[in-house]
Design a protein around this motif. Structure first.
Motif, mmCIF file in Angstrom:
data_model
loop_
_atom_site.group_PDB
_atom_site.id
_atom_site.type_symbol
_atom_site.label_atom_id
_atom_site.label_comp_id
_atom_site.label_asym_id
_atom_site.label_seq_id
_atom_site.Cartn_x
_atom_site.Cartn_y
_atom_site.Cartn_z
ATOM 1 N N ILE A 29 7.411 134.451 80.001
ATOM 2 C CA ILE A 29 7.892 133.180 80.552
ATOM 3 C C ILE A 29 6.670 132.451 81.097
ATOM 4 C CG2 ILE A 29 9.365 132.061 82.268
ATOM 5 C CD1 ILE A 29 11.253 134.441 82.064
ATOM 6 N N ASP A 30 6.328 131.338 80.484
ATOM 7 C CA ASP A 30 5.082 130.659 80.814
ATOM 8 C C ASP A 30 5.113 129.987 82.183
ATOM 9 O OD1 ASP A 30 3.835 131.103 78.156
ATOM 10 O OD2 ASP A 30 5.468 129.824 77.472
ATOM 11 N N TYR A 31 6.257 129.434 82.542
ATOM 12 C CA TYR A 31 6.342 128.682 83.800
ATOM 13 C C TYR A 31 7.681 128.936 84.492
ATOM 14 C CZ TYR A 31 2.573 126.065 81.551
ATOM 15 O OH TYR A 31 1.397 125.715 80.913
ATOM 16 N N PHE A 32 7.611 129.354 85.760
ATOM 17 C CA PHE A 32 8.790 129.405 86.630
ATOM 18 C C PHE A 32 8.731 128.123 87.464
ATOM 19 C CE2 PHE A 32 8.084 133.805 85.564
ATOM 20 C CZ PHE A 32 9.367 134.313 85.403
ATOM 21 N N ILE A 33 9.610 127.187 87.167
ATOM 22 C CA ILE A 33 9.474 125.845 87.725
ATOM 23 C C ILE A 33 10.463 125.637 88.879
ATOM 24 C CG2 ILE A 33 9.563 123.384 87.203
ATOM 25 C CD1 ILE A 33 8.692 124.069 84.375
ATOM 26 N N PRO A 34 9.948 125.392 90.085
ATOM 27 C CA PRO A 34 10.820 125.238 91.255
ATOM 28 C C PRO A 34 11.356 123.816 91.391
ATOM 29 C CG PRO A 34 8.528 125.153 91.934
ATOM 30 C CD PRO A 34 8.518 125.373 90.444
ATOM 31 N N PHE A 35 12.648 123.705 91.644
ATOM 32 C CA PHE A 35 13.285 122.427 91.962
ATOM 33 C C PHE A 35 13.658 122.469 93.440
ATOM 34 C CE2 PHE A 35 13.243 122.227 87.507
ATOM 35 C CZ PHE A 35 13.484 120.904 87.103
ATOM 36 N N LEU A 36 12.978 121.668 94.235
ATOM 37 C CA LEU A 36 13.127 121.692 95.683
ATOM 38 C C LEU A 36 14.482 121.122 96.114
ATOM 39 C CD1 LEU A 36 9.568 120.353 96.556
ATOM 40 C CD2 LEU A 36 10.349 122.719 96.767
ATOM 41 N N PRO A 37 14.987 121.544 97.278
ATOM 42 C CA PRO A 37 16.236 120.968 97.786
ATOM 43 C C PRO A 37 16.038 119.488 98.085
ATOM 44 C CG PRO A 37 15.154 122.257 99.487
ATOM 45 C CD PRO A 37 14.401 122.519 98.225
ATOM 46 N N LEU A 38 17.082 118.696 97.911
ATOM 47 C CA LEU A 38 16.961 117.252 98.083
ATOM 48 C C LEU A 38 17.218 116.828 99.526
ATOM 49 C CD1 LEU A 38 18.650 115.866 94.837
ATOM 50 C CD2 LEU A 38 16.266 116.528 95.255
ATOM 51 N N GLU A 39 16.344 115.986 100.028
ATOM 52 C CA GLU A 39 16.473 115.436 101.366
ATOM 53 C C GLU A 39 17.298 114.147 101.323
ATOM 54 O OE1 GLU A 39 12.495 114.894 102.742
ATOM 55 O OE2 GLU A 39 12.076 117.049 102.918
ATOM 56 N N TYR A 40 17.548 113.610 102.505
ATOM 57 C CA TYR A 40 18.360 112.398 102.660
ATOM 58 C C TYR A 40 17.825 111.250 101.792
ATOM 59 C CZ TYR A 40 20.476 108.393 105.134
ATOM 60 O OH TYR A 40 21.148 107.240 105.468
ATOM 61 N N LYS A 41 16.516 111.028 101.837
ATOM 62 C CA LYS A 41 15.937 109.913 101.088
ATOM 63 C C LYS A 41 16.113 110.082 99.579
ATOM 64 C CE LYS A 41 11.268 111.955 101.224
ATOM 65 N NZ LYS A 41 9.863 111.742 101.673
ATOM 66 N N HIS A 42 16.124 111.320 99.110
ATOM 67 C CA HIS A 42 16.303 111.561 97.675
ATOM 68 C C HIS A 42 17.751 111.336 97.261
ATOM 69 C CE1 HIS A 42 12.918 114.499 98.771
ATOM 70 N NE2 HIS A 42 12.361 113.429 98.253
ATOM 71 N N VAL A 43 18.689 111.768 98.113
ATOM 72 C CA VAL A 43 20.101 111.558 97.802
ATOM 73 C C VAL A 43 20.423 110.069 97.811
ATOM 74 C CG1 VAL A 43 22.483 112.061 98.491
ATOM 75 C CG2 VAL A 43 20.715 113.823 98.714
ATOM 76 N N LYS A 44 19.792 109.315 98.710
ATOM 77 C CA LYS A 44 19.980 107.859 98.723
ATOM 78 C C LYS A 44 19.526 107.248 97.399
ATOM 79 C CE LYS A 44 18.783 105.449 102.321
ATOM 80 N NZ LYS A 44 17.960 104.946 103.452
ATOM 81 N N GLN A 45 18.435 107.748 96.851
ATOM 82 C CA GLN A 45 17.977 107.254 95.548
ATOM 83 C C GLN A 45 19.011 107.532 94.466
ATOM 84 O OE1 GLN A 45 14.045 109.380 95.901
ATOM 85 N NE2 GLN A 45 13.230 107.463 95.082
ATOM 86 N N CYS A 46 19.607 108.710 94.528
ATOM 87 C CA CYS A 46 20.652 109.058 93.559
ATOM 88 C C CYS A 46 21.856 108.130 93.693
ATOM 89 C CB CYS A 46 21.115 110.508 93.764
ATOM 90 S SG CYS A 46 19.896 111.762 93.343
ATOM 91 N N VAL A 47 22.227 107.820 94.930
ATOM 92 C CA VAL A 47 23.381 106.949 95.168
ATOM 93 C C VAL A 47 23.101 105.556 94.626
ATOM 94 C CG1 VAL A 47 24.855 105.890 96.915
ATOM 95 C CG2 VAL A 47 24.121 108.272 97.183
ATOM 96 N N ARG A 48 21.922 105.038 94.892
ATOM 97 C CA ARG A 48 21.573 103.702 94.384
ATOM 98 C C ARG A 48 21.619 103.667 92.855
ATOM 99 N NH1 ARG A 48 17.358 104.049 98.389
ATOM 100 N NH2 ARG A 48 17.874 102.777 100.215
ATOM 101 N N GLU A 49 21.071 104.702 92.253
ATOM 102 C CA GLU A 49 21.057 104.771 90.784
ATOM 103 C C GLU A 49 22.482 104.821 90.241
ATOM 104 O OE1 GLU A 49 19.325 104.724 87.076
ATOM 105 O OE2 GLU A 49 18.328 104.504 89.026
ATOM 106 N N GLU A 50 23.348 105.566 90.889
ATOM 107 C CA GLU A 50 24.736 105.682 90.426
ATOM 108 C C GLU A 50 25.502 104.385 90.645
ATOM 109 O OE1 GLU A 50 27.727 107.170 88.412
ATOM 110 O OE2 GLU A 50 25.824 108.213 88.694
#
Length: 334
Positions: free
Chosen positions: A267-288
């Motif tokens: 497995i060449d890369y174990f890629i971490p996806f960090l937990p989302l903070e408030y500012k990131h969830v706001k970006q998701c809401v705007r996009e939706e």
């Protein structure tokens, strides 16, 4: 040359078909030329319109880079590592092994979204070509632990057959945390450093594993950085990948429990996806909101995002579901 042949036929058409008026003759020969192109193996028209596999790399790297950087929120580490991995693999004329990436993190952090961006861009010119993108759902395709032996045989045959048909095949395995023990090791020969296996070259294939396992470890490290007043951007990617590899190998719910794929460093890369903070969830809401055709009213963005912040219970720094339920919350709130 193929177009030249068709052109010659069109010039000779009137002489070859004296009983037919010139317009009909041109239509007949034109139709024959198109038919020849469609049914001729690997012809330019067939590969443009139908299912021919383009063995040349079709991935527009600059477009993928832009999509990942602009559409994926809060995942600077994952985006950096994925872009580096794709660049190294795609710029190699004959990679020594397939590219193998394992995405880890809580649900809703973007693992499936990133894999879909790669898939859409890999065969972006034709929906028909997406038949070379293969998605395996553990809960759908490998749901019975008593059938593991059969699944192993089927999986090997499926990969062998599809890579034979298209060297640049993409295989995506979701819900890896529910994969029966030992099943994924059945594809080990195809991921190893080999020139060919029975005349089939696998080096251009890409394998992506989507795994919720490891999410708690990633969140633990991110939270520790926050409590020490350190930026999440300062989390070292290499160190986190090493911790993930060890955690996944020891985790019986990871799909890679004591897996030879990890033991043999395939497995060449174990890629971490960090937990989302408030500012990131706001970006998701705007996009939706934009996607559903609603105005981006700030009070609504803040209301929806705030309701999703639930971890840890006291600080409520992260959303344990990431952006997973944003679409339904927007629909209910508008």
């Amino acid at each position: 040359m193929k177009l030249l042949h068709a052109g010659v036929l069109s010039i000779l058409a009137p002489a070859l078909t004296p009983a037919v008026d010139p317009l009909s003759a041109y239509l007949i020969v034109g139709g024959a030329a198109i038919g020849w192109q469609l049914f001729s193996p690997r012809s330019w028209l067939r590969c443009s319109l139908l299912e021919c596999c383009n063995v040349k790399d079709t991935l527009n790297f600059s477009v993928v880079k832009m999509d990942l950087e602009q559409k994926v929120f809060g995942q600077h580490l994952a985006v950096q590592i994925v872009l580096r991995a794709l660049s190294m693999n795609l710029h190699s004329k004959r990679p020594k092994k397939p590219l193998v990436m394992s995405f880890h993190g809580w649900t809703g952090t973007g693992k499936s979204f990133v894999s879909s961006i790669i898939a859409e861009n890999l065969y972006q010119h034709s929906a028909w070509r997406r038949r070379f993108v293969h998605h395996f759902s553990t809960v759908l395709h490998f749901s019975h632990t008593s059938h593991v032996r059969l699944y192993k045989e089927q999986l090997q045959n499926w990969i062998r057959g599809n890579v034979s048909a298209c060297p640049r095949s993409l295989f995506i395995f979701s819900e890896m945390d529910q994969m029966p023990h030992g099943l994924i090791d059945s594809i080990l020969p195809f991921l190893d450093y080999r020139d060919e296996i029975d005349g089939v070259y696998y080096g251009k294939a890409i394998f992506i594993f989507l795994n919720n396992a490891g999410g708690d470890k990633i969140t633990e490290i991110a939270l520790d950085y926050w409590r020490k007043l350190k930026r999440r951007e300062d989390i070292p990617g290499k160190e986190l990948q090493d911790l993930l590899s060890d955690d996944i190998f020891r985790n019986p719910n990871s799909g890679f429990f004591q897996s030879q794929l990890i033991q043999k460093n395939l497995i060449d890369y174990f890629i971490p996806f960090l937990p989302l903070e408030y500012k990131h969830v706001k970006q998701c809401v705007r996009e939706e909101l934009r996607a559903q055709g609603h105005p981006e009213e700030e009070y609504l963005v803040m209301e929806i995002a705030s309701a999703m912040m639930d971890y840890p219970s006291e600080e409520r720094l992260y959303s344990s579901k990431g952006c997973k339920t944003v679409a339904s919350r927007v629909a209910l709130s508008t």
